[in-house]
Design a protein around this motif. Sequence first.
Motif, PDB file in Angstrom:
ATOM      1  N   ILE A  48       0.838  -1.205   0.000  1.00 54.29           N
ATOM      2  CA  ILE A  48       0.000   0.000   0.000  1.00 54.29           C
ATOM      3  C   ILE A  48       0.870   1.252   0.000  1.00 54.29           C
ATOM      4  O   ILE A  48       0.614   2.215  -0.729  1.00 54.29           O
ATOM      5  CB  ILE A  48      -0.958  -0.008   1.207  1.00 54.29           C
ATOM      6  CG1 ILE A  48      -1.984  -1.144   1.059  1.00 54.29           C
ATOM      7  CG2 ILE A  48      -1.686   1.331   1.339  1.00 54.29           C
ATOM      8  CD1 ILE A  48      -2.871  -1.345   2.273  1.00 54.29           C
ATOM      9  N   GLU A  49       1.927   1.227   0.794  1.00 52.89           N
ATOM     10  CA  GLU A  49       2.807   2.395   0.882  1.00 52.89           C
ATOM     11  C   GLU A  49       3.516   2.688  -0.437  1.00 52.89           C
ATOM     12  O   GLU A  49       3.726   3.857  -0.793  1.00 52.89           O
ATOM     13  CB  GLU A  49       3.835   2.198   1.999  1.00 52.89           C
ATOM     14  CG  GLU A  49       3.223   2.273   3.396  1.00 52.89           C
ATOM     15  CD  GLU A  49       4.241   1.990   4.487  1.00 52.89           C
ATOM     16  OE1 GLU A  49       5.386   1.582   4.149  1.00 52.89           O
ATOM     17  OE2 GLU A  49       3.910   2.168   5.670  1.00 52.89           O
ATOM     18  N   THR A  50       3.877   1.643  -1.180  1.00 55.52           N
ATOM     19  CA  THR A  50       4.578   1.839  -2.457  1.00 55.52           C
ATOM     20  C   THR A  50       3.616   2.072  -3.618  1.00 55.52           C
ATOM     21  O   THR A  50       4.047   2.426  -4.710  1.00 55.52           O
ATOM     22  CB  THR A  50       5.451   0.615  -2.786  1.00 55.52           C
ATOM     23  OG1 THR A  50       4.617  -0.539  -2.908  1.00 55.52           O
ATOM     24  CG2 THR A  50       6.502   0.389  -1.701  1.00 55.52           C
ATOM     25  N   GLY A  51       2.327   1.836  -3.376  1.00 52.58           N
ATOM     26  CA  GLY A  51       1.347   2.002  -4.444  1.00 52.58           C
ATOM     27  C   GLY A  51       1.147   0.762  -5.282  1.00 52.58           C
ATOM     28  O   GLY A  51       0.351   0.761  -6.223  1.00 52.58           O
TER      29      GLY A  51
ATOM     30  N   ARG B  96      -3.287  -0.601  -4.969  1.00 50.36           N
ATOM     31  CA  ARG B  96      -3.949   0.701  -5.078  1.00 50.36           C
ATOM     32  C   ARG B  96      -5.222   0.709  -4.243  1.00 50.36           C
ATOM     33  O   ARG B  96      -6.051  -0.205  -4.323  1.00 50.36           O
ATOM     34  CB  ARG B  96      -4.248   1.012  -6.546  1.00 50.36           C
ATOM     35  CG  ARG B  96      -2.961   1.225  -7.358  1.00 50.36           C
ATOM     36  CD  ARG B  96      -3.214   1.254  -8.841  1.00 50.36           C
ATOM     37  NE  ARG B  96      -3.956   2.430  -9.291  1.00 50.36           N
ATOM     38  CZ  ARG B  96      -3.423   3.622  -9.489  1.00 50.36           C
ATOM     39  NH1 ARG B  96      -2.121   3.809  -9.254  1.00 50.36           N
ATOM     40  NH2 ARG B  96      -4.153   4.636  -9.931  1.00 50.36           N
TER      41      ARG B  96
ATOM     42  N   ASN C 240      -3.991   6.003  -1.578  1.00 49.69           N
ATOM     43  CA  ASN C 240      -2.756   6.243  -2.332  1.00 49.69           C
ATOM     44  C   ASN C 240      -3.026   6.529  -3.813  1.00 49.69           C
ATOM     45  O   ASN C 240      -2.101   6.595  -4.610  1.00 49.69           O
ATOM     46  CB  ASN C 240      -1.773   5.077  -2.164  1.00 49.69           C
ATOM     47  CG  ASN C 240      -2.340   3.753  -2.665  1.00 49.69           C
ATOM     48  OD1 ASN C 240      -3.363   3.714  -3.361  1.00 49.69           O
ATOM     49  ND2 ASN C 240      -1.666   2.662  -2.329  1.00 49.69           N
ATOM     50  N   CYS C 241      -4.275   6.691  -4.164  1.00 49.21           N
ATOM     51  CA  CYS C 241      -4.644   7.123  -5.510  1.00 49.21           C
ATOM     52  C   CYS C 241      -6.026   7.771  -5.451  1.00 49.21           C
ATOM     53  O   CYS C 241      -6.828   7.451  -4.571  1.00 49.21           O
ATOM     54  CB  CYS C 241      -4.620   5.966  -6.508  1.00 49.21           C
ATOM     55  SG  CYS C 241      -5.775   4.640  -6.138  1.00 49.21           S
TER      56      CYS C 241
ATOM     57  N   VAL D 253      -6.802  10.625  -4.476  1.00 48.09           N
ATOM     58  CA  VAL D 253      -6.924  11.239  -3.150  1.00 48.09           C
ATOM     59  C   VAL D 253      -7.648  12.570  -3.273  1.00 48.09           C
ATOM     60  O   VAL D 253      -7.401  13.339  -4.212  1.00 48.09           O
ATOM     61  CB  VAL D 253      -5.528  11.433  -2.521  1.00 48.09           C
ATOM     62  CG1 VAL D 253      -5.628  12.151  -1.184  1.00 48.09           C
ATOM     63  CG2 VAL D 253      -4.818  10.097  -2.366  1.00 48.09           C
TER      64      VAL D 253
END
Length: 555
Positions: free
Chosen positions: A454-457, A460, A465-466, A468
């Motif tokens: 999740i942190e690196t995308g 998604r 993280n998208c 937003v």
Amino acid sequence: MNDLRKIEEEEKKWMERARQKKERQERFETYSGIPVKAIYTPLDLKDHDYLRDEGFPGFPPFTRGVYPTMYRGSFWTTRQFSGHGTPEETNERWKLLYKEGETGFSAAMDSLTFVGLDPSDPNVEPEVGTDGVPLYCKPAVEALVKDLPIDKVSVAFPIECLTSAPVSAMYFNVYMERGFDLATCKGTTQNDILTMSIGYVQYKSLDPAHLLKLACDLIEWCTADKNVPKWHPINFTTYNYREGGIDAIQELGFGFANAIEHIEHLIERGRKPEEFVDRLAFHLSAHNDFFEEIAKYRAARRIWAKLLRDRYGIEDPKHLGFRYHIQTAGSSLTRQQPMVNIIRTTVQALAAALGGCQSMHTNSYDEAICLPTEESVTLAVRTQLVLKEESRIGNVIDPLGGSYYIEWLTDEIEDRVWKYLDKIEQVGGIVKALETGWIYREMAEAFHKRRRAIETGEERVIGVNCYVSEEKQKVEVFRTNPNAAKIEQERIKKLKAERDNRKIEELLDKLRRVCEREENVMPVVMELMGKGATLYEVCDTYRDVWGEWKQPIVF
């Protein structure tokens, strides 16, 4: 039928053309990391045998459904997990849900009920009723089910092994006092050692071996001894394990390994599997990967039938059916853009229905923020009603059966689950996996893997993280009763003033002797709760005899 060689030739032509177009990512895989191709054909099912691997609904291996008519006969049970404040307030919520279309009750219980604590203890008093309904004594259960048709609607108690006997006993006593025969009592006690050990951080609990003993006491007394023959005395709640970040393969692996441990323990007591296996139930997650979840449910039914037949020699099909409740994934809900949670829940519920579940809880959109409001929980029920009444998905049984991808993925998941089960058995089974900390390491690794994704995308998540949005969506926040602790303390005070305290002490001494001899606790616990003992008094007796256990948790 098309010649497989001809299909293979045509597939090569398609692949040549497809390679000319760039795909949106280099690798495609399921949530569990299973690599998936762009298209599946009969070539992927060359060794597939319809009658052996799929068959018909209601017949082994049950891949296509556990009942012959499935939703053409009756839909799944709508069972919302619900509880807050006081038993009286939860009773009002249950009445609302029943009016709005719920067909089964499920008590979300507070942390003190979960681990058998005293609400007058200042260390835990502030938690009374904040995360579920407090059920500390029989009068609380009486208030919970007052004026509800418990003779017609089943009740689930998602409570764990430490408190499963006294909570179940309180309900059984209330059921009989309402004039009903226990032979007709329908419902479920969760009673799951893994939820107690890895689904929550334990507090004042017992070692895994004694949790297993208590779990099997309830199974033996309810089912094998036929005291409550229509009750499900255990619900292997893989949903709670999945919430910690593990994948679909691990979810089923943990669940089946857990079931094996209980079956083996009851066999050691001299019980035959046929005496109890058909009342063992499961509670699975409905997560984000739509097709993987559908294939997971189909694979689970097949694995369970094979496990009982091949390992325990059970041949009668009535004992081989895999029955399960699902809950949409709470861990997928976000506090950011909470209305998007409605869509997530709907997709997950659709996967569960297409996968053939027997019972369903749909999460409310505000659960990443607070306990559900009346408005949000009503909408959650309506989500299921739309699937039942408007979508017509129940008109055909297992409508995705025969899909090349679904059948291949069902086979692939089954194969991976068997291998993961072997891995757990090499550790020594579920109790050893808990005692050595192996299972905590698996959980921790899975949690960190998902967090990094999740942190690196890589994974998604809308609103996180998208896509937003800076705009905040206003959500009504549900507040629990601030006077719940005082109300429950007064309830217990009144109970103790009216009960025969000398009799309670005699029965607690009897329970202590039963625990020391490692006998089944249910007969004396039934008597204790009927006479007015509190949950804390029973659980503290367990702790006095067997001690408390410190988990080897890995972070």
